[in-house]
Design a protein around this motif. Structure first.
Motif, PDB file in Angstrom:
ATOM      1  N   ARG A 191       0.840  -1.191   0.000  1.00 31.47           N
ATOM      2  CA  ARG A 191       0.000   0.000   0.000  1.00 31.47           C
ATOM      3  C   ARG A 191       0.880   1.247   0.000  1.00 31.47           C
ATOM      4  NH1 ARG A 191      -5.106  -0.477   3.814  1.00 31.47           N
ATOM      5  NH2 ARG A 191      -3.517  -0.657   5.429  1.00 31.47           N
ATOM      6  N   GLU A 192       0.539   2.236  -0.809  1.00 30.57           N
ATOM      7  CA  GLU A 192       1.355   3.438  -0.917  1.00 30.57           C
ATOM      8  C   GLU A 192       0.522   4.694  -0.684  1.00 30.57           C
ATOM      9  OE1 GLU A 192       3.017   4.083  -4.802  1.00 30.57           O
ATOM     10  OE2 GLU A 192       1.071   3.987  -5.814  1.00 30.57           O
ATOM     11  N   PHE A 193       1.188   5.702  -0.157  1.00 33.17           N
ATOM     12  CA  PHE A 193       0.558   6.989   0.079  1.00 33.17           C
ATOM     13  C   PHE A 193       0.258   7.666  -1.247  1.00 33.17           C
ATOM     14  CE2 PHE A 193      -0.314  10.939   2.164  1.00 33.17           C
ATOM     15  CZ  PHE A 193       0.245  11.925   1.360  1.00 33.17           C
ATOM     16  N   VAL A 194      -0.925   8.277  -1.335  1.00 34.86           N
ATOM     17  CA  VAL A 194      -1.319   9.007  -2.539  1.00 34.86           C
ATOM     18  C   VAL A 194      -1.452  10.500  -2.250  1.00 34.86           C
ATOM     19  CG1 VAL A 194      -3.142   9.311  -4.257  1.00 34.86           C
ATOM     20  CG2 VAL A 194      -2.526   7.005  -3.486  1.00 34.86           C
ATOM     21  N   ALA A 195      -2.235  10.837  -1.225  1.00 38.77           N
ATOM     22  CA  ALA A 195      -2.487  12.242  -0.906  1.00 38.77           C
ATOM     23  C   ALA A 195      -2.935  12.353   0.532  1.00 38.77           C
ATOM     24  CB  ALA A 195      -3.553  12.832  -1.828  1.00 38.77           C
ATOM     25  N   GLY A 196      -2.639  13.506   1.138  1.00 37.33           N
ATOM     26  CA  GLY A 196      -3.057  13.730   2.511  1.00 37.33           C
ATOM     27  C   GLY A 196      -3.444  15.177   2.726  1.00 37.33           C
ATOM     28  N   ILE A 197      -4.250  15.404   3.756  1.00 36.63           N
ATOM     29  CA  ILE A 197      -4.694  16.757   4.083  1.00 36.63           C
ATOM     30  C   ILE A 197      -4.707  16.912   5.588  1.00 36.63           C
ATOM     31  CG2 ILE A 197      -7.161  16.117   4.030  1.00 36.63           C
ATOM     32  CD1 ILE A 197      -7.642  18.898   2.699  1.00 36.63           C
ATOM     33  N   SER A 198      -4.263  18.066   6.074  1.00 33.18           N
ATOM     34  CA  SER A 198      -4.239  18.328   7.507  1.00 33.18           C
ATOM     35  C   SER A 198      -5.661  18.464   8.033  1.00 33.18           C
ATOM     36  CB  SER A 198      -3.454  19.601   7.794  1.00 33.18           C
ATOM     37  OG  SER A 198      -4.067  20.714   7.153  1.00 33.18           O
ATOM     38  N   TRP A 199      -5.830  18.399   9.350  1.00 35.97           N
ATOM     39  CA  TRP A 199      -7.200  18.452   9.856  1.00 35.97           C
ATOM     40  C   TRP A 199      -7.831  19.809   9.621  1.00 35.97           C
ATOM     41  CZ3 TRP A 199      -8.528  22.042  13.436  1.00 35.97           C
ATOM     42  CH2 TRP A 199      -7.595  22.467  14.384  1.00 35.97           C
ATOM     43  N   SER A 200      -7.000  20.867   9.525  1.00 31.59           N
ATOM     44  CA  SER A 200      -7.544  22.199   9.256  1.00 31.59           C
ATOM     45  C   SER A 200      -7.903  22.385   7.785  1.00 31.59           C
ATOM     46  CB  SER A 200      -6.521  23.259   9.652  1.00 31.59           C
ATOM     47  OG  SER A 200      -5.406  23.210   8.776  1.00 31.59           O
ATOM     48  N   GLY A 201      -7.354  21.512   6.943  1.00 30.20           N
ATOM     49  CA  GLY A 201      -7.554  21.677   5.508  1.00 30.20           C
ATOM     50  C   GLY A 201      -6.580  22.641   4.864  1.00 30.20           C
ATOM     51  N   ARG A 202      -5.707  23.226   5.678  1.00 34.12           N
ATOM     52  CA  ARG A 202      -4.809  24.253   5.148  1.00 34.12           C
ATOM     53  C   ARG A 202      -3.590  23.681   4.435  1.00 34.12           C
ATOM     54  NH1 ARG A 202      -4.502  27.142  10.780  1.00 34.12           N
ATOM     55  NH2 ARG A 202      -2.412  27.676  10.087  1.00 34.12           N
ATOM     56  N   SER A 203      -3.273  22.429   4.703  1.00 30.67           N
ATOM     57  CA  SER A 203      -2.090  21.820   4.089  1.00 30.67           C
ATOM     58  C   SER A 203      -2.468  20.536   3.376  1.00 30.67           C
ATOM     59  CB  SER A 203      -1.039  21.493   5.164  1.00 30.67           C
ATOM     60  OG  SER A 203      -0.656  22.638   5.862  1.00 30.67           O
ATOM     61  N   THR A 204      -1.813  20.320   2.241  1.00 28.46           N
ATOM     62  CA  THR A 204      -1.984  19.076   1.504  1.00 28.46           C
ATOM     63  C   THR A 204      -0.623  18.589   1.036  1.00 28.46           C
ATOM     64  OG1 THR A 204      -2.340  20.262  -0.580  1.00 28.46           O
ATOM     65  CG2 THR A 204      -4.316  19.643   0.667  1.00 28.46           C
ATOM     66  N   HIS A 205      -0.564  17.309   0.714  1.00 28.04           N
ATOM     67  CA  HIS A 205       0.682  16.731   0.207  1.00 28.04           C
ATOM     68  C   HIS A 205       0.330  15.587  -0.721  1.00 28.04           C
ATOM     69  CE1 HIS A 205       4.958  15.900   0.225  1.00 28.04           C
ATOM     70  NE2 HIS A 205       4.681  14.618   0.357  1.00 28.04           N
ATOM     71  N   TYR A 206       1.118  15.437  -1.784  1.00 20.74           N
ATOM     72  CA  TYR A 206       0.820  14.419  -2.787  1.00 20.74           C
ATOM     73  C   TYR A 206       2.056  13.586  -3.105  1.00 20.74           C
ATOM     74  CZ  TYR A 206      -3.286  17.323  -3.547  1.00 20.74           C
ATOM     75  OH  TYR A 206      -4.446  18.033  -3.367  1.00 20.74           O
ATOM     76  N   ALA A 207       1.818  12.346  -3.467  1.00 17.00           N
ATOM     77  CA  ALA A 207       2.897  11.540  -4.019  1.00 17.00           C
ATOM     78  C   ALA A 207       3.295  12.130  -5.361  1.00 17.00           C
ATOM     79  CB  ALA A 207       2.426  10.100  -4.194  1.00 17.00           C
ATOM     80  N   ASP A 208       4.560  12.009  -5.703  1.00 15.54           N
ATOM     81  CA  ASP A 208       5.048  12.569  -6.963  1.00 15.54           C
ATOM     82  C   ASP A 208       4.289  12.008  -8.168  1.00 15.54           C
ATOM     83  OD1 ASP A 208       8.570  12.745  -5.976  1.00 15.54           O
ATOM     84  OD2 ASP A 208       6.894  14.119  -5.646  1.00 15.54           O
ATOM     85  N   SER A 209       3.881  10.763  -8.061  1.00 15.74           N
ATOM     86  CA  SER A 209       3.228  10.097  -9.190  1.00 15.74           C
ATOM     87  C   SER A 209       1.852  10.673  -9.520  1.00 15.74           C
ATOM     88  CB  SER A 209       3.100   8.593  -8.912  1.00 15.74           C
ATOM     89  OG  SER A 209       2.361   8.377  -7.727  1.00 15.74           O
ATOM     90  N   VAL A 210       1.252  11.407  -8.570  1.00 10.25           N
ATOM     91  CA  VAL A 210      -0.089  11.947  -8.805  1.00 10.25           C
ATOM     92  C   VAL A 210      -0.131  13.464  -8.751  1.00 10.25           C
ATOM     93  CG1 VAL A 210      -1.066   9.855  -7.800  1.00 10.25           C
ATOM     94  CG2 VAL A 210      -0.895  11.925  -6.394  1.00 10.25           C
ATOM     95  N   LYS A 211       0.975  14.077  -8.417  1.00  7.45           N
ATOM     96  CA  LYS A 211       1.018  15.530  -8.283  1.00  7.45           C
ATOM     97  C   LYS A 211       0.610  16.197  -9.589  1.00  7.45           C
ATOM     98  CE  LYS A 211       4.238  16.570  -5.485  1.00  7.45           C
ATOM     99  NZ  LYS A 211       5.565  16.816  -4.877  1.00  7.45           N
TER     100      LYS A 211
END
Length: 128
Positions: free
Chosen positions: A45-65
């Protein structure tokens, strides 16, 4: 206990779009960082995308950015993953996850082991 239910998966052609949804059962859902992971056949299983609880920050795997967008509209117990320009290599079971412990409003959790709650997954198949 938080229950997460994913929906929106399906069979599409390369270049198409899909939007996955993850509905949470708990009122405290808005306090949890959320993430999307995926698992392709024969792979971990691999990380794809994440979001902070406030919604102010996000992060993506390079493969889906640049192709995927994670969001969590205010006052909704739902997180979305908008997937555009889908490729055959995006084929996988997609899972959403929630972390009950991270309190920093701008931290995005990217590590699978940090997540406490998981959905059952939704299949995305992209045909060439």
């Amino acid at each position: 206990q938080v229950q997460l239910v994913e929906s929106g998966g399906g069979f599409v052609q390369a270049g198409d779009s899909l939007t996955l949804s993850c509905a949470a059962s708990a009122r405290t859902f808005t306090d949890y960082p959320m993430g999307w992971f995926r698992q392709a056949p024969g792979k971990g299983r691999e990380f794809v995308a994440g979001i902070s609880w406030s919604g102010r920050s996000t992060h993506y795997a390079d493969s889906v950015k640049g192709r995927f967008t994670i969001s969590r509209p205010n006052a909704k117990n739902t997180v979305y993953l908008q997937m555009n320009s889908l490729k055959p290599e995006d084929t996988a079971v997609y899972y959403c996850a929630a972390d009950r412990d991270e309190r920093n409003p701008i931290v995005v959790v990217t590590t699978e082991a940090q997540y406490d709650y998981w959905g059952q997954g939704t299949q995305v198949t992209v045909s060439s």
